[in-house]
Design a protein around this motif. Sequence first.
Motif, PDB file in Angstrom:
ATOM      1  N   SER A   1       0.855  -1.185   0.000  1.00 19.75           N
ATOM      2  CA  SER A   1       0.000   0.000   0.000  1.00 19.75           C
ATOM      3  C   SER A   1       0.891   1.235   0.000  1.00 19.75           C
ATOM      4  CB  SER A   1      -0.928   0.006   1.212  1.00 19.75           C
ATOM      5  OG  SER A   1      -0.164   0.047   2.394  1.00 19.75           O
ATOM      6  N   VAL A   2       0.278   2.375  -0.265  1.00 21.82           N
ATOM      7  CA  VAL A   2       1.021   3.626  -0.245  1.00 21.82           C
ATOM      8  C   VAL A   2       0.408   4.525   0.821  1.00 21.82           C
ATOM      9  CG1 VAL A   2       1.748   5.645  -1.586  1.00 21.82           C
ATOM     10  CG2 VAL A   2       1.515   3.430  -2.709  1.00 21.82           C
ATOM     11  N   VAL A   3       1.248   5.092   1.684  1.00 21.08           N
ATOM     12  CA  VAL A   3       0.785   6.094   2.641  1.00 21.08           C
ATOM     13  C   VAL A   3       1.368   7.446   2.208  1.00 21.08           C
ATOM     14  CG1 VAL A   3       0.365   4.594   4.618  1.00 21.08           C
ATOM     15  CG2 VAL A   3       2.680   5.476   4.213  1.00 21.08           C
ATOM     16  N   TYR A   4       0.767   8.521   2.713  1.00 18.94           N
ATOM     17  CA  TYR A   4       1.143   9.860   2.268  1.00 18.94           C
ATOM     18  C   TYR A   4       1.469  10.737   3.460  1.00 18.94           C
ATOM     19  CZ  TYR A   4      -0.653   8.238  -2.188  1.00 18.94           C
ATOM     20  OH  TYR A   4      -0.847   7.515  -3.336  1.00 18.94           O
ATOM     21  N   GLN A   5       2.638  11.361   3.426  1.00 17.30           N
ATOM     22  CA  GLN A   5       3.004  12.269   4.521  1.00 17.30           C
ATOM     23  C   GLN A   5       2.925  13.719   4.033  1.00 17.30           C
ATOM     24  OE1 GLN A   5       7.027  12.215   6.174  1.00 17.30           O
ATOM     25  NE2 GLN A   5       6.181  12.696   8.194  1.00 17.30           N
ATOM     26  N   PRO A   6       2.068  14.516   4.696  1.00 13.31           N
ATOM     27  CA  PRO A   6       1.823  15.894   4.256  1.00 13.31           C
ATOM     28  C   PRO A   6       3.048  16.787   4.340  1.00 13.31           C
ATOM     29  CG  PRO A   6       0.305  15.258   6.020  1.00 13.31           C
ATOM     30  CD  PRO A   6       1.284  14.153   5.878  1.00 13.31           C
ATOM     31  N   LYS A   7       3.039  17.831   3.488  1.00 19.13           N
ATOM     32  CA  LYS A   7       4.071  18.874   3.503  1.00 19.13           C
ATOM     33  C   LYS A   7       3.372  20.212   3.675  1.00 19.13           C
ATOM     34  CE  LYS A   7       6.759  16.446  -0.007  1.00 19.13           C
ATOM     35  NZ  LYS A   7       7.224  16.495  -1.416  1.00 19.13           N
ATOM     36  N   MET A   8       3.952  21.082   4.513  1.00 18.63           N
ATOM     37  CA  MET A   8       3.352  22.395   4.706  1.00 18.63           C
ATOM     38  C   MET A   8       4.226  23.505   4.139  1.00 18.63           C
ATOM     39  SD  MET A   8       2.633  24.470   8.184  1.00 18.63           S
ATOM     40  CE  MET A   8       1.081  23.823   8.721  1.00 18.63           C
ATOM     41  N   GLU A   9       3.583  24.438   3.448  1.00 22.92           N
ATOM     42  CA  GLU A   9       4.266  25.645   2.990  1.00 22.92           C
ATOM     43  C   GLU A   9       4.250  26.640   4.147  1.00 22.92           C
ATOM     44  OE1 GLU A   9       3.881  27.739  -1.180  1.00 22.92           O
ATOM     45  OE2 GLU A   9       2.189  28.278   0.105  1.00 22.92           O
ATOM     46  N   LEU A  10       5.424  27.135   4.548  1.00 21.76           N
ATOM     47  CA  LEU A  10       5.470  27.959   5.758  1.00 21.76           C
ATOM     48  C   LEU A  10       4.882  29.357   5.575  1.00 21.76           C
ATOM     49  CD1 LEU A  10       8.843  26.797   7.348  1.00 21.76           C
ATOM     50  CD2 LEU A  10       6.517  26.288   8.109  1.00 21.76           C
ATOM     51  N   ASN A  11       5.027  29.951   4.383  1.00 23.80           N
ATOM     52  CA  ASN A  11       4.439  31.273   4.140  1.00 23.80           C
ATOM     53  C   ASN A  11       2.933  31.278   4.350  1.00 23.80           C
ATOM     54  OD1 ASN A  11       6.437  33.065   3.664  1.00 23.80           O
ATOM     55  ND2 ASN A  11       6.549  32.673   1.450  1.00 23.80           N
TER      56      ASN A  11
ATOM     57  N   LEU B   1       4.843   7.073   0.334  1.00 23.16           N
ATOM     58  CA  LEU B   1       5.786   6.140   0.956  1.00 23.16           C
ATOM     59  C   LEU B   1       5.202   4.728   0.922  1.00 23.16           C
ATOM     60  CD1 LEU B   1       6.677   8.517   3.886  1.00 23.16           C
ATOM     61  CD2 LEU B   1       8.365   7.661   2.221  1.00 23.16           C
ATOM     62  N   LEU B   2       5.998   3.791   0.458  1.00 27.73           N
ATOM     63  CA  LEU B   2       5.533   2.419   0.266  1.00 27.73           C
ATOM     64  C   LEU B   2       5.450   1.653   1.587  1.00 27.73           C
ATOM     65  CD1 LEU B   2       4.781   0.197  -1.769  1.00 27.73           C
ATOM     66  CD2 LEU B   2       7.223  -0.228  -2.120  1.00 27.73           C
ATOM     67  N   ARG B   3       4.412   0.854   1.735  1.00 27.84           N
ATOM     68  CA  ARG B   3       4.251  -0.018   2.898  1.00 27.84           C
ATOM     69  C   ARG B   3       4.022  -1.458   2.440  1.00 27.84           C
ATOM     70  NH1 ARG B   3       6.455   3.491   4.821  1.00 27.84           N
ATOM     71  NH2 ARG B   3       5.841   4.923   6.466  1.00 27.84           N
ATOM     72  N   TRP B   4       4.577  -2.404   3.226  1.00 31.92           N
ATOM     73  CA  TRP B   4       4.414  -3.831   2.913  1.00 31.92           C
ATOM     74  C   TRP B   4       3.972  -4.574   4.153  1.00 31.92           C
ATOM     75  CZ3 TRP B   4       8.912  -7.839   2.181  1.00 31.92           C
ATOM     76  CH2 TRP B   4       8.355  -9.078   1.832  1.00 31.92           C
ATOM     77  N   LYS B   5       2.807  -5.198   4.063  1.00 30.90           N
ATOM     78  CA  LYS B   5       2.317  -6.015   5.171  1.00 30.90           C
ATOM     79  C   LYS B   5       2.326  -7.484   4.753  1.00 30.90           C
ATOM     80  CE  LYS B   5      -0.994  -5.856   8.897  1.00 30.90           C
ATOM     81  NZ  LYS B   5      -2.243  -5.266   9.396  1.00 30.90           N
ATOM     82  N   HIS B   6       3.327  -8.205   5.239  1.00 28.91           N
ATOM     83  CA  HIS B   6       3.521  -9.614   4.900  1.00 28.91           C
ATOM     84  C   HIS B   6       2.512 -10.446   5.683  1.00 28.91           C
ATOM     85  CE1 HIS B   6       5.485 -13.553   4.764  1.00 28.91           C
ATOM     86  NE2 HIS B   6       6.237 -13.110   3.790  1.00 28.91           N
ATOM     87  N   LYS B   7       1.931 -11.462   4.993  1.00 29.51           N
ATOM     88  CA  LYS B   7       0.910 -12.315   5.621  1.00 29.51           C
ATOM     89  C   LYS B   7       1.398 -12.896   6.942  1.00 29.51           C
ATOM     90  CE  LYS B   7      -0.382 -15.674   2.887  1.00 29.51           C
ATOM     91  NZ  LYS B   7       0.437 -15.276   1.728  1.00 29.51           N
ATOM     92  N   LYS B   8       2.628 -13.406   6.930  1.00 29.76           N
ATOM     93  CA  LYS B   8       3.152 -14.117   8.099  1.00 29.76           C
ATOM     94  C   LYS B   8       3.949 -13.195   9.023  1.00 29.76           C
ATOM     95  CE  LYS B   8       6.266 -17.972   8.520  1.00 29.76           C
ATOM     96  NZ  LYS B   8       7.007 -18.794   7.550  1.00 29.76           N
TER      97      LYS B   8
END
Length: 282
Positions: free
Chosen positions: A41-51, A61-68
């Motif tokens: 699956s893919v998760v997403y980490q937000p970015k903020m513009e400081l102005n 960001l890639l995620r892997w959940k192995h069955k075992k």
Amino acid sequence: SAKDQGKNRYQFFNASMDEQIMLKTNLENGLRRAIELDELSVVYQPKMELNSKRIIGAEALLRWKHKKYGSISPSTFIPLAEETGLIVKLGDWVLNEACLQLKKWHLEGMDDFSVSVNVSTIQFLQKDFVGKVENLLIQADLEPNYLELEITESTMMDIKLVVAKLEKLRKLGIKISVDDFGSGYSSLSHLKNLPIDILKIDKTFIDEIENNKSNAAIVSTILNLARNLSLTVIAEGVENEKQYEILNEKGCDQIQGYFLSKPMPAAEMITMIEASSETYTR
Ligand code: C2E
Ligand code: MG
Ligand code: MG
Ligand code: MG
């Protein structure tokens, strides 16, 4: 139970060479089938513009959940994928997912949102990499200037191989970001010759920036350099308010890190953005 887990961990670190090779082969075989088994699956980490204090995009960001084995960290499986060449298949999968998700977000009204995707050296150096990216953009019906590719300094060591490719990608409208900037060995004169858009300051320089004078000085230097080269700067791994304030004062363009949010499933992004606009733009 925790006790059993502790025992397993003990056994893992004490495993014989044969057992370690077995485990690695198991993981490799598992990774080979992870896409078909729907374990990625893919998760997403937000970015903020400081102005503007707005959430303007996110990193895929890639995620892997192995069955075992359960969740396996990217720091374990990405190097394995790079070693075995599987990263090409996985990387293409992430790029496709991220483009489709970004298109969805645009259709849902987040029409200025951008997404960055990490690209490994082997993946980047493939002959047909630019063509693949171009096809994905067409298939997702996505405007290229909302897609960023995160590439590390080590990918860009061989300037001849890389510059032409980066130029093609930028000609399409895609933005190029140097990930983990400062942690590699690229010289400043090298940087000047690279067609890039964004410097992403490595977390190690953000850590302790509030207490460590050298880290603060390094970050100021990177910001000055970026200003002179007309590059955007994002700080990664911002974990507390003090760090956020220092980066704000120094004129850093964007931040990302647990202070703002951990990576999250795509479905939670809209709620996060609404909540943050109440928190930061009061
Ligand atoms: P990266 O691209 O430098 O991503 C930043 C990593 O730091 C992510 O770990 C993120 O979850 C974590 N992080 C973000 N903010 C904070 C913070 O405030 N504190 C701390 N302690 N950590 C923070 P993650 O997701 O485990 O990924 C690790 C690395 O694996 C990534 O580093 C990237 O190099 C690689 N990776 C992940 N997904 C992909 C992918 O789809 N393709 C490729 N080629 N590499 C990937
Ligand atoms: Mg990254
Ligand atoms: Mg990084
Ligand atoms: Mg990093």
